[in-house]
Design a protein around this motif. Sequence first.
Motif, PDB file in Angstrom:
ATOM      1  N   ALA A 300      33.191 -28.217   4.485  1.00  0.00           N
ATOM      2  CA  ALA A 300      34.020 -27.056   5.100  1.00  0.00           C
ATOM      3  C   ALA A 300      34.043 -27.043   6.716  1.00  0.00           C
ATOM      4  N   ARG A 308      39.025 -31.408   4.739  1.00  0.00           N
ATOM      5  CA  ARG A 308      38.945 -29.989   4.470  1.00  0.00           C
ATOM      6  C   ARG A 308      40.139 -29.755   3.184  1.00  0.00           C
ATOM      7  N   LEU A 340      38.600 -21.124   4.018  1.00  0.00           N
ATOM      8  CA  LEU A 340      39.504 -21.841   4.628  1.00  0.00           C
ATOM      9  C   LEU A 340      40.850 -21.206   4.801  1.00  0.00           C
ATOM     10  N   ASP A 343      42.126 -21.439   8.247  1.00  0.00           N
ATOM     11  CA  ASP A 343      41.749 -22.649   8.813  1.00  0.00           C
ATOM     12  C   ASP A 343      42.473 -22.821  10.124  1.00  0.00           C
ATOM     13  N   CYS A 352      45.603 -23.687   1.117  1.00  0.00           N
ATOM     14  CA  CYS A 352      44.605 -22.713   0.788  1.00  0.00           C
ATOM     15  C   CYS A 352      45.268 -21.410   0.131  1.00  0.00           C
ATOM     16  N   SER A 400      34.289 -17.190  10.612  1.00  0.00           N
ATOM     17  CA  SER A 400      34.543 -17.989   9.248  1.00  0.00           C
ATOM     18  C   SER A 400      33.836 -16.707   8.375  1.00  0.00           C
TER      19      SER A 400
END
Lengths: 1093, 348
Positions: A300, A308, A340, A343, A352, A400
């Motif tokens: 991750a 990823r 994610l 991201d 995602c 995150s």
Amino acid sequence: MMAVFDTPEEAFGVLRPVCVQLTKTQTVESVEQLQAQLRAVSDSALQELQQYVLFPLRFALKTPGPKRECLTQSVVECLTFVLSSTCVKEQELLQELFAELSACLYSPNSQKPSAVSEELKLAVIRGLSTLMHSAYGDIILAFYEPSILPRLGFAVSLLLDLAEREKSKQIKIAALKCLQVLLLQCDCQDHPRALDELEQKQLGDLFASFLPGISMALTRIITGDFKQGHSIVMSSLKIFFKMVSFIMADEQLERIPQVQPKPAVGHRVAELVVHREAKWVKNTSDKLTLLIKKIVECVAVHPHWKARLALIELVEALLLKCSGSLVSSAGPLLKALVGLVNDESPEVQAQCSRVLRHFADQKVVVGNRAFADILSESLHALATSLPRLMSAQDDQGKFSTLSVLLGYLKLLGPKVNFVLNSAAHLQRLSKALIQVLELDVTDLKIVEARRWNSDGLSASPEPMAVQPWSRMQKRYFRFFTDERLFLLVQQVCRLLGFYGDLYLLIDHFLELYHESVVYRKQAAMILNELVAGAAGLEVENLHDKHIKPSPKELREIVTSILEEYTSQENWYLITCIESEEVGEELTMKQSGLQAIASGAHTYQGASFPAFSKPSATICSMNSNIWQICIQLEGIGRFACALGKDFRLLLMSALYPVLEKAGDQTLLISQAATSAMMDICHACGYDSLQHLISQNSDYLVNGISLNLRHLSLHPQTPKVLEVMLWNSDASLLPLVADVVQDVLATLDQFYDKRATSFVSVLHALLAALAQWFPDTDDLGQLQEQSAGEEGSHLSQTPAIPEKGLENTTTAEDIEQFLLSYLREKDVADGNVSDFDHEEEEQSDPPREDESDTGPDIEPPLPVQVQIATDVMERCIHLLSDKNLKIRLKVLDVLDLCIVVLQSRKNQLLPLAHRAWPPLVHRLTNDDPLAVLRAFKVLRTLGGTCGDFLRNRFCKDVLPKLAGSLVSQAPVSARAGPVYSHTLAFKLQLAVLQGLGPLCESLDLGEGDLNKVADACLIYLSAKQPVKLQEAARSVFIRLMRVDPDSTWFLLNELYCPEQFTPPHPRLHPVQLRGTTGQGSPYAANVLRLLQELQ
Amino acid sequence: MAASPLPPPDPRFVLRGTQSAVHALHFFGGAQGQGHPLLLSGSLSGLVHIWSLQTRRPVAILDGHQGQCVTWLQTLPQGHQLLSQGRDLKLCLWDLAEGRNAVVDSMHLESMGFCRSSVLTRGQGKWMLAMPGSGSDEVQILEMPSKTSVCTLKPEADAKPGMPMCLELWQAESSPRPLLLAGYEDGSVALWDVSERKVCSRVACHTEPVMGFGFDSQKARGVSGSAEKALAVWSLDEQQALQVCKTHELTNPGIADVKIRPDRKILATAGWDHRVRVFHWRTMKPLAVLSFHSATVHCVAFATDGLLAAGSGDQRISIWSLYPISSDSSTSSLGHVEHREVGAHALA
């Protein structure tokens, strides 16, 4: 090179010698010869001769005894070449070749790969790979029998070993590729057909034996050093999820019988065979969960986005195929996925989102009770640790964490209510959000920033932003600085509002809002976003069947929040140290009076020394300011959420917002303005002005009710002021209504609140003057108030035209004499009929208008009635002991006169009563007041000269003239700084005003002389330039009224030329003025005389 | 806290825009799913404003009285029909259904007086109307909507009560006979039996003309206001005889209108002294003095939900929400009223 030998016969002829040669002498050269010949043989021919060609090569490999590595390598390469051009059609051959190739890499004694060269390893790996690809049709499936297990196992572990331990990246990649092929997971085109269920199950059973080894080795590779490069991680991830999702596929496991059928293999091999029954699944799943967790955590945060991206692939495959068997891994997998969503790489983000949407479509989470539970659990766990994480993590970590939170909510969708319905969960979540959003209130600038322009709102509104809430005030949070974090929290709240039980959430956060001042601001922020989210503003909805609250429900909710926000204790907070009076002083419009303004600045600076620490009170004031700003922002949000429906709430919302728009704290007034823009946008008004004028009735209602409790609502006059600036004549009836209240309240609070009321009256009269311009006198009046020299000469037709003509002809002289004689006659009382007629004609035609029957008085127009009422108050307030009020009242009085100028019947009696206090201001007050009073005098003079003439000459002129004369020596001596003093400004104002006054009042000769005498001194070159200019303007006016005597007067002062009589029989004229160039008056007198000619 | 007096009560909100004195008010319940309640106001300039209480703005303005003062407004229970009485000697019947606002019928009035008419619903779309008659002391009773004259109630020759000033048609629960209460110029209140065309009872309540009264048919008790400085409370016994129970002295003379709230808990008076006074109906205890207007209050009205409206010569209509009507109409809210003496301090 083209294949030369197409038939097996020809090919055989060519190949035979080299094969024989190789069998005899096993050297690299012979192998190379063979290979060279092979290139000239067509594929079909080679297929026929496959066994024949392979024999010498296999023989070379199998020859016992030590071999040179380079020979083995070239043999393997040659073998690979043959296999790549042909198919292996026999089961036995396949098995044997597989065994022989594998054997090249490990020594028979140990199971470790033997220390061979990298080239050889690569060659063997390629050979194996090619071999598996060359297996023809069904024989490949037959190959995967339980009996192959040991051999396959060796190969697999060998390849894993290579992938893990080799230094060369090339070998690693090749080993992983080969492993993939070996496990029938190759994704190349020319691979066997799709497997049917039974085949899948068989393979699954077989491969299950390798699962522990493969998964652990791959995990080690994946979680290895980032430096090994992303392609290895990607390949490993791919094999990992392909293997796991194949062996652990729910589809397969469902069909596994509880009892293991007897395998048709020997005892030793049977031990290796795995039966995938429930217990095994459970065990394996537990172990896999550990590995998956490790992988997810590691990948991750992999620096390369492709790694990823591969992780997302892994999550998708595992969650889709193994939702049952790997249920315990769902938590980390989902977490990885949602983490994610935000991201930094757009590719990852897009993928995602795609997967999330796919999941939502497939109801992977919502349709799966277990997953929903897991997500709820994860959400709860996250909420629990969120406060700690928020204070411990850095911004990246927080980012995150919050991304994960957001992702959970997105995935849960409507199911989020499972979590919210549990009081403990809701408590955790809300506490966490409240903590995250804690503001930093120690900033000094917030309290200090002041709005200087008090009527900023009256200016035309700035163009509307495309997105109503895109303009956001910069906030400082205690626990983070990255602005993206706030956006995340915002999204979290919106999603909660969108999916969650709105009543429950609103109740909960309103409770927190009440609970403590510590939570209030955050709770308000959250409430704002909840409502915005509930209306679906900027919410990405993954769940199609979600029902939004009805507009009516939403309106009711907003109404209750609004009530809280605007209640006495939450809306009227202390936001500044200064008392009301000082505040008033600061915002007072100070046209050109910089002395006072800068004084206020220094005062303020002194109250907050820069080095002192922010005191508790400043913090609490900051906090209050923010609270108000947030609440204002909320009102804007609510408007956006409700759209046109918000119009129904304007009756209660507009007044408080407008109140804050006039606030002295910059941030608050900004927030209020921005809220009003949102309201405009939502309710469909083109401008702030439109909004205000269309809803004036609501505002008037608030104003009139609040005026009843002025001490509780000191801001009320401000609102009225803002409303007036933004209204138009159509609102006069409403305005008249509220003005009655204002005046009644003013009468009640003369002493305490006069300041704010006087500014309301000012706004009121300014509005009236603007709405009802008196077209007759307007031009004249503007000219009066402009009071500038120069423009007049060109505009106004000079009254005694003859005096300004350039050349004097004989006829002119004759005309002059005739008229002189006639005037003399009139003066003596000999009035002819003709003259009388003319006089009547020249009477102003307006006269008869006011004469229409005194018995039937028509009702006064409303604006006149208001102006008279206000002027009445001004008369009283003119003598107020507070200078600021006196100044403002003089301004109001000025405007009253403007509004009433054509209503002499109303104006004159009032002017009569206002005169004594006005004289007092002119003659016996602070210079500032004198200045303003003088301005009023000029306006009054322009409107009713006759009325003023005697009074002016008797009460005012002597004093003014006296002060001009007495100040003249002072200004003549003074330096450049003098022009900043009030005394100078006073002199200037008087000089500038006297000219127009003399003209409009039509002063008599004696008084004109007084004026001229007082101003003459200022024609001296020793006076400041501006005063000289102003004095010249006086004389220019005087020239129009009486050119001859002015000419004479000027010449008496300074005579530029000798006068020669036009006829020698006339006496020569000698004027008193000096002729020398040295006179200080020379320059100005010359300029003026030039004007006269 | 106990020492500081409560702030004087404020109106909930104020309706502005009639641009002329307000002389008649009537709440229109918004029944039949019509949504939000409306308030009708009649002004000196002859206009009837229909106010939405939701937006607090006029939704329509009816102009049917040639610029003459509108003195009385009443909606009929069926259909969206409105009766308006004006000083132009006309009684107009308006159709307000579905946003219409047209006069569908009108009648000529004979009397120039200030007497407001009264309506009694008789069922099946029929209703009875009492209005001042052609003779100065007469009351005319009509069967509507057919406009057939039922009778004319003329006092006996020797009574000389003067002009009727205010009327109320009603019927007791026990009997279907329509009865009429009328306040007269000489300060008396009379009860007429409409079918027998005779006065059942008459009692002198005031020395000045009766300007308005409110009647509670359940308790058979009424309260009247006049130009003088007192309110009179009177009641009706079993023999239908009127008698004055008590009088209530006021600070300032002149009551223009009296209304009892539909739940019969409180009553409000419109005062010439610019104030609205609120009393407890059973005890006649003064509860509040509502001072907001700056001119004579001409009329008051109660909505079914308890909202109070007052219309005044200052061209404003103030809306007050005082003692909320509790959902169950039992005696509990009565005690509530007695405990919350909001405005008692303001009694002057």
